[in-house]
Motif scaffolding. Structure first.
Motif, PDB file in Angstrom:
ATOM      1  N   ILE A 238       0.836  -1.199   0.000  1.00  0.00           N
ATOM      2  CA  ILE A 238       0.000   0.000   0.000  1.00  0.00           C
ATOM      3  C   ILE A 238       0.870   1.249   0.000  1.00  0.00           C
ATOM      4  N   PHE A 239       1.935   1.235   0.807  1.00  0.00           N
ATOM      5  CA  PHE A 239       2.824   2.396   0.865  1.00  0.00           C
ATOM      6  C   PHE A 239       3.524   2.596  -0.481  1.00  0.00           C
ATOM      7  N   LEU A 240       3.957   1.515  -1.126  1.00  0.00           N
ATOM      8  CA  LEU A 240       4.616   1.648  -2.430  1.00  0.00           C
ATOM      9  C   LEU A 240       3.669   2.237  -3.468  1.00  0.00           C
ATOM     10  N   VAL A 241       2.404   1.822  -3.441  1.00  0.00           N
ATOM     11  CA  VAL A 241       1.423   2.384  -4.380  1.00  0.00           C
ATOM     12  C   VAL A 241       1.239   3.872  -4.124  1.00  0.00           C
ATOM     13  N   LEU A 242       1.090   4.248  -2.855  1.00  0.00           N
ATOM     14  CA  LEU A 242       0.932   5.663  -2.511  1.00  0.00           C
ATOM     15  C   LEU A 242       2.174   6.463  -2.890  1.00  0.00           C
ATOM     16  N   PHE A 243       3.350   5.864  -2.700  1.00  0.00           N
ATOM     17  CA  PHE A 243       4.584   6.560  -3.034  1.00  0.00           C
ATOM     18  C   PHE A 243       4.711   6.772  -4.546  1.00  0.00           C
ATOM     19  N   VAL A 244       4.345   5.764  -5.326  1.00  0.00           N
ATOM     20  CA  VAL A 244       4.392   5.899  -6.784  1.00  0.00           C
ATOM     21  C   VAL A 244       3.407   6.972  -7.249  1.00  0.00           C
ATOM     22  N   VAL A 245       2.224   6.978  -6.649  1.00  0.00           N
ATOM     23  CA  VAL A 245       1.235   8.003  -7.001  1.00  0.00           C
ATOM     24  C   VAL A 245       1.762   9.396  -6.661  1.00  0.00           C
ATOM     25  N   ALA A 246       2.377   9.524  -5.478  1.00  0.00           N
ATOM     26  CA  ALA A 246       2.919  10.824  -5.073  1.00  0.00           C
ATOM     27  C   ALA A 246       4.067  11.258  -5.975  1.00  0.00           C
ATOM     28  N   MET A 247       4.912  10.315  -6.368  1.00  0.00           N
ATOM     29  CA  MET A 247       6.015  10.651  -7.259  1.00  0.00           C
ATOM     30  C   MET A 247       5.512  11.075  -8.640  1.00  0.00           C
ATOM     31  N   SER A 248       4.302  10.669  -8.974  1.00  0.00           N
ATOM     32  CA  SER A 248       3.701  11.047 -10.263  1.00  0.00           C
ATOM     33  C   SER A 248       2.776  12.238 -10.111  1.00  0.00           C
ATOM     34  N   ALA A 249       2.961  13.010  -9.052  1.00  0.00           N
ATOM     35  CA  ALA A 249       2.059  14.126  -8.771  1.00  0.00           C
ATOM     36  C   ALA A 249       2.009  15.129  -9.907  1.00  0.00           C
ATOM     37  N   ASN A 250       3.128  15.347 -10.587  1.00  0.00           N
ATOM     38  CA  ASN A 250       3.140  16.304 -11.701  1.00  0.00           C
ATOM     39  C   ASN A 250       2.245  15.863 -12.850  1.00  0.00           C
ATOM     40  N   LEU A 251       2.021  14.553 -12.966  1.00  0.00           N
ATOM     41  CA  LEU A 251       1.147  14.031 -14.020  1.00  0.00           C
ATOM     42  C   LEU A 251      -0.304  13.930 -13.566  1.00  0.00           C
ATOM     43  N   ILE A 252      -0.514  13.882 -12.255  1.00  0.00           N
ATOM     44  CA  ILE A 252      -1.865  13.699 -11.717  1.00  0.00           C
ATOM     45  C   ILE A 252      -2.504  15.026 -11.366  1.00  0.00           C
ATOM     46  N   ALA A 253      -1.720  15.929 -10.792  1.00  0.00           N
ATOM     47  CA  ALA A 253      -2.247  17.231 -10.370  1.00  0.00           C
ATOM     48  C   ALA A 253      -1.363  18.326 -10.943  1.00  0.00           C
ATOM     49  N   ASN A 254      -1.868  19.015 -11.946  1.00  0.00           N
ATOM     50  CA  ASN A 254      -1.085  20.056 -12.609  1.00  0.00           C
ATOM     51  C   ASN A 254      -2.022  21.031 -13.292  1.00  0.00           C
TER      52      ASN A 254
END
Length: 342
Positions: free
Chosen positions: A27-43
């Motif tokens: 779960i933490f790895l999924v959240l971390f990958v999502v956070a690392m992709s923040a520029n693609l998710i929230a911009n």
């Protein structure tokens, strides 16, 4: 195909046996990958723009408004209806799922900021009209990266200091222990507040300041392991064969000390994230405007009429720290020699 030693396989089996820690890791790895992709998710800038047959990547590169038929030489504001209409005439835009960055102000709010959650702002906005979900994504990324960096650097210093004390013992150990005792007895929180007020806050500045006090956490663990291992037969035999001190420490004793270090590191990471959050909450952390979970907590305290701010910050931190604690417990079980699950 990768092959692992029986010891590594046993440790991995013990880690998986702790279901709570095992699933927390994923779960933490999924959240971390999502956070690392923040520029693609929230911009607030489009991910892709196709205009008159040419493709542009605005979230990576700045383009003037004149490139799309506008009048200004400054960077295009893709949220401006005028610019959006210009691009729409001769092309198209691919926007991020959350069309706001951490510093984007939404001027079309249904109520004064902080505004409640809506379909446009799923977790509402803060007191400056910025999207809370976008700030949580970016804040989660900064918190984890800061915690990882502080954990790695403090572990390197702590392991080196503990190894020197435990291996040489005698006066080296005695003097170093007294220095560490004096250093640890200093009121670290007050000193951190003083340093944060003296220097311009920033990621690396805060990392250096917190590193001054965080490196002592692993010294005692590594020191005890070196004190125990230096008198073992295989170390004595290696010394009798003329093996140098550095080789003895690095090749023969350090691998055993690393086990204890790895067991402690998830908890050190948790403490590092908590320290950054505390400084941000007090207003002595990252520069104003930076996405920060601590700053979001402070906004929740200052805006009691906006409960979504405090609730979002609380649950974000609670989930993150709980997952890391469960992972730490599983790592501790994996390296526990008393457990023999295969």
């Amino acid at each position: 195909m990768l092959s692992f030693s029986p010891v590594t396989q046993r440790r991995w089996a013990q880690f998986k046996a702790n279901k709570r820690g095992y699933w927390s890791l994923w779960i933490f790895l999924v959240l971390f990958v999502v956070a690392m992709s923040a520029n693609l998710i929230a911009n607030s800038k489009p991910l892709l723009v196709d205009y008159k047959g040419s493709t542009y990547v605005p979230f990576l590169k700045s383009y003037p408004e004149t490139l799309f038929g506008g009048e200004l030489e400054t960077e295009a504001d893709y949220r401006d209806p005028y610019v959006a209409e210009l691009i729409k005439k001769d092309g198209w835009m691919l926007r991020a799922p959350i069309p706001y960055s951490f510093d984007t102000i939404n001027y079309d709010l249904p109520s004064p900021a902080p505004s409640a959650p809506t379909a446009d702002n799923l977790l509402g906005t803060d007191d400056q009209g910025r999207d809370v979900l976008a700030r949580v994504l970016y804040g989660f990324r900064i918190s984890v990266l800061f915690g990882l960096a502080l954990t790695v650097f403090s572990s390197l210093i702590g392991v080196a200091a503990g190894a020197m004390q435990g291996f040489y013992g005698g006066k080296v150990d005695l003097i170093a222990q007294r220095v560490i005792e004096i250093w640890s007895s200093l009121p670290s929180l007050y000193i951190l507040i003083i340093f944060s007020a003296m220097f311009i806050p920033g990621f690396w500045t805060l990392l250096l300041i917190l590193l001054l006090f965080s490196w002592t956490h692993l010294v005692d663990v590594v020191r005890a392991e070196f004190l125990r291992a230096r008198s073992l037969d295989y170390v004595r035999a290696a010394r009798a064969l003329g093996v140098g001190n550095f080789t003895l420490m690095h090749r023969h004793i350090l691998p055993n000390a690393v086990v204890a270090t790895l067991t402690m590191m998830p908890f050190v990471l948790t403490g590092s994230i908590t320290a950054l959050t505390s400084l941000d909450f007090l207003g002595l952390g990252l520069p104003p405007g930076s996405p920060s979970l601590g700053e979001l907590l402070a906004q929740g305290k200052n805006n009691i009429n906006a409960p979504w701010l405090g609730a979002t910050a609380f649950f974000s931190l609670a989930i993150m720290l709980t997952l890391l604690t469960f992972i730490g417990e599983a790592v501790r079980d994996a390296f526990d020699p008393r457990k023999t699950k295969l």
